[in-house]
Scaffold this active site. Sequence first.
Site, mmCIF file in Angstrom:
data_model
loop_
_atom_site.group_PDB
_atom_site.id
_atom_site.type_symbol
_atom_site.label_atom_id
_atom_site.label_comp_id
_atom_site.label_asym_id
_atom_site.label_seq_id
_atom_site.Cartn_x
_atom_site.Cartn_y
_atom_site.Cartn_z
ATOM 1 N N CYS A 4 -1.520 -5.122 -9.170
ATOM 2 C CA CYS A 4 -1.071 -3.736 -9.192
ATOM 3 C C CYS A 4 -1.255 -3.110 -10.566
ATOM 4 C CB CYS A 4 0.382 -3.644 -8.746
ATOM 5 S SG CYS A 4 1.446 -4.893 -9.457
ATOM 6 N N GLU A 7 6.943 -0.228 -4.485
ATOM 7 C CA GLU A 7 5.857 -0.203 -5.472
ATOM 8 C C GLU A 7 4.568 -0.070 -4.682
ATOM 9 O OE1 GLU A 7 3.185 -3.126 -7.966
ATOM 10 O OE2 GLU A 7 5.292 -3.723 -7.945
ATOM 11 N N SER A 20 0.820 -1.206 0.000
ATOM 12 C CA SER A 20 0.000 0.000 0.000
ATOM 13 C C SER A 20 0.856 1.259 0.000
ATOM 14 C CB SER A 20 -0.906 0.011 1.235
ATOM 15 O OG SER A 20 -0.132 0.194 2.413
ATOM 16 N N ARG A 21 0.242 2.362 -0.430
ATOM 17 C CA ARG A 21 0.947 3.642 -0.399
ATOM 18 C C ARG A 21 1.260 4.032 1.047
ATOM 19 N NH1 ARG A 21 -1.048 9.197 -3.354
ATOM 20 N NH2 ARG A 21 -1.845 7.650 -4.818
#
Length: 525
Positions: free
Chosen positions: A302, A265, A242-243
């Site tokens: 993703c 990523e 996750s971000r």
Amino acid sequence: MNLTGELLIGQQTVKGSRDPIVAINPATGERLPTEFFGGTHEDVARACELAWSAFDNYRESSLEDRATFLETIADEIEAIGDALIEQAVAESGLPLGRIQGERGRTCGQLRLFAKTVRAGEWLDVRIDPALPDRQPMPRVDLRQRHVALGPVAVFGASNFPLAFSVAGGDTASALAAGCPVVVKAHPAHPGTCELVGRAVQAAVNKCGLPEGVFSMLHDSSFEVGQALIADPRIKAGGFTGSRKGGLALLEIAQSRPEPIPFYAEMSSINPVFLLPAALKARGKALAESFVGSLNMGAGQFCTNPGLVIAIEGPDLDAFVEAAAEAVRNSTAQTMLTPGIHEAYGRGVSALAANAKVRELARGRIGEGAYQCQSGLFMATGEDLIGDEALQAEIFGASSLIVACRDSAEVKRVAEALEGQLTATLQMDDADVDTARRLLPTLERKAGRVMANGWPTGVEVSHAMVHGGPFPATSDARSTSVGTAAIFRFLRPVCYQDLPEALLPEAIRDGNPLKLRRLLDGEREG
């Protein structure tokens, strides 16, 4: 092979002392029997100490020895047999065929990196021989090669329990570069991690390498991961997730007394541009293949196509009708974890509640507790440009169609997008000029630009780029898939006027390793 729930520190197995981790079968909701106990700061320190002790020896291992090691890991993973497949299916809810294919991909990329190591081109050897008679000044002897950065922390991903986990691409590329690896296992599939970790551990032993070349730790919360990336003996990190998680670890990596590269990523919605001629000629077929890509793996990729952009009009209307019908007929699929399922539900609810968004269709409701009901939504180009929330990644089978007034607004939408892993052009011959005008923008926004395909599916090859501008990744110069991933964990060193006896083999006279080297600006051989 019986699971023990232990940490793998070098060649030792150690029972953790933190709270236990228990995997849940998302297809049934059942807790799996083995408990995996989390590690401590002391466990992290021991693994990092061993990795640092192993580093100088391992980074100078011969190309053949290192390649053989990577191949041995692949052999050991395959030797686990059905037990690995069964464990991964139980912990992820993914179908048997998907896990079998992922095992093949994992072993294939290990063997591909073995070939890369043997070829040695990643060393990027450059030799500028001394020119003592050069006027007006002589030139000294200069020789360059790439060397490993140091021990690497690898964080396993939730959506690929094999290919982006303990022996996945980050681990394979770091080991190929000559870097010991300490893996933080993903709590969603701890048993799968243990089985693969023991395979790597066995390969280290069989190849006679220092035990610190590989360790694997479990984490009951965030303590181990944070301590790992903060440890001064760790010199780089690799992460897929996750971000929020990636940025938290990136902050630690950058705020250390010695900042380190951290390759995360994190977030991508992978825009697909339906150009006018293609949309008019094959809109229905595009709609069906789009929904097929959207639903693949319950959208837990993703590279899932989370955004579709086109010019409004009858052709887009026909596409929307066909896509909505395909979504309504979509069967619910099991998601990877209860947490991912909950986050998907929150994301879809927030999108549906946005006054600028129109819900087009929802898929069939599943009978299981953690199943994904596909969603398709629509907004205008003007609304997307004005509302950052419409670019938020929803990890699952959900996509937003963006209707633009004209090609100029399509270009403005493209310019307003965040960084992406991929950007796709659905185009026919008559769309070439339109695509040409978009291409410079897409090159700035994405790591991979494709035509007439769908972003799901990432080929493991020499030319692949699986990366992109922020927030797709934390470093747009890198890729986490393909043989170029090795360069994340290397740095150049120049040797000036060193005697032959001190020079590494790769840069000695006579080219003893038979490498393709740059000699005074010209390729040898």
